[in-house]
Enzyme design. Structure first.
Site, short mmCIF file in Angstrom:
data_model
loop_
_atom_site.label_atom_id
_atom_site.label_comp_id
_atom_site.label_asym_id
_atom_site.label_seq_id
_atom_site.Cartn_x
_atom_site.Cartn_y
_atom_site.Cartn_z
N HIS A 67 0.84 -1.20 0.00
CA HIS A 67 0.00 0.00 0.00
C HIS A 67 0.88 1.26 0.00
O HIS A 67 0.67 2.17 -0.80
CB HIS A 67 -0.92 -0.02 1.23
N GLU A 68 1.87 1.28 0.88
CA GLU A 68 2.74 2.46 0.96
C GLU A 68 3.61 2.59 -0.28
O GLU A 68 3.90 3.71 -0.72
CB GLU A 68 3.60 2.41 2.23
N HIS A 71 1.73 4.50 -2.93
CA HIS A 71 1.88 5.94 -2.73
C HIS A 71 3.24 6.41 -3.26
O HIS A 71 3.35 7.40 -3.97
CB HIS A 71 1.79 6.31 -1.24
#
Length: 157
Positions: A67-68, A71
């Site tokens: 998820h990170e 980003h």
């Protein structure tokens, strides 16, 4: 697992899932409380909440890292890296990353218990139900401008 092992894991996942290298730092941040991880826009570093690894295990940690990294890679490419952006949602699905991390059981039980505060006007007896408290010295009834008093608190499951 320490910071060095986390760094290696993030670099490996970045190459395997995204086909791009991770060139910044990844580390555990013990101050994180309500989130599984955080991508820092200024430094491009990734912080991970170690409590999620300790409580849920490596699979949850890998999901948070993916998820990170979504980003991270989208931000560096100048694309939409925020949760609301279509490019971000598309990349999450492509790499199999979760949109949100799993909640801790104790935090879920805290959220279910809600309190309703009941206030009443002395003049016209109009009742106000509020989630947040009111400063009765400052605020008055919206109907007759009378004084408000707190009547009771109601706990809702």
């Amino acid at each position: 697992m320490g910071d060095l092992e986390l760094q290696r894991l993030v670099e490996k996942i970045s190459i395997d899932a995204f086909g791009k290298p991770f060139k910044h730092k990844a580390f555990f941040n013990p101050r994180l409380r309500s989130t599984g991880g955080r991508y820092l826009l200024g430094t491009h570093n990734i912080e991970i909440n170690k409590k999620y690894f300790d409580h849920f295990g490596e699979q949850e940690l890998i999901g948070i890292i993916k998820h990170e990294l979504c980003h991270y890679h989208l931000h560096l490419e100048g694309k939409g890296y925020q949760h609301r952006d279509i490019e971000f949602k598309t990349l999450l699905k492509k790499v199999g990353a979760p949109r949100f991390c799993s909640p801790f059981p104790e935090s879920v039980s805290k959220r279910k218990t809600k309190k309703i505060l009941v206030y009443k006007c002395i003049s016209c007896n109009l009742q106000y139900n509020r989630k947040r408290s009111i400063d009765t010295n400052r605020y008055v009834c919206g109907k007759c401008r009378g004084k408000l008093v707190k009547v009771k608190d109601i706990d809702i499951e």
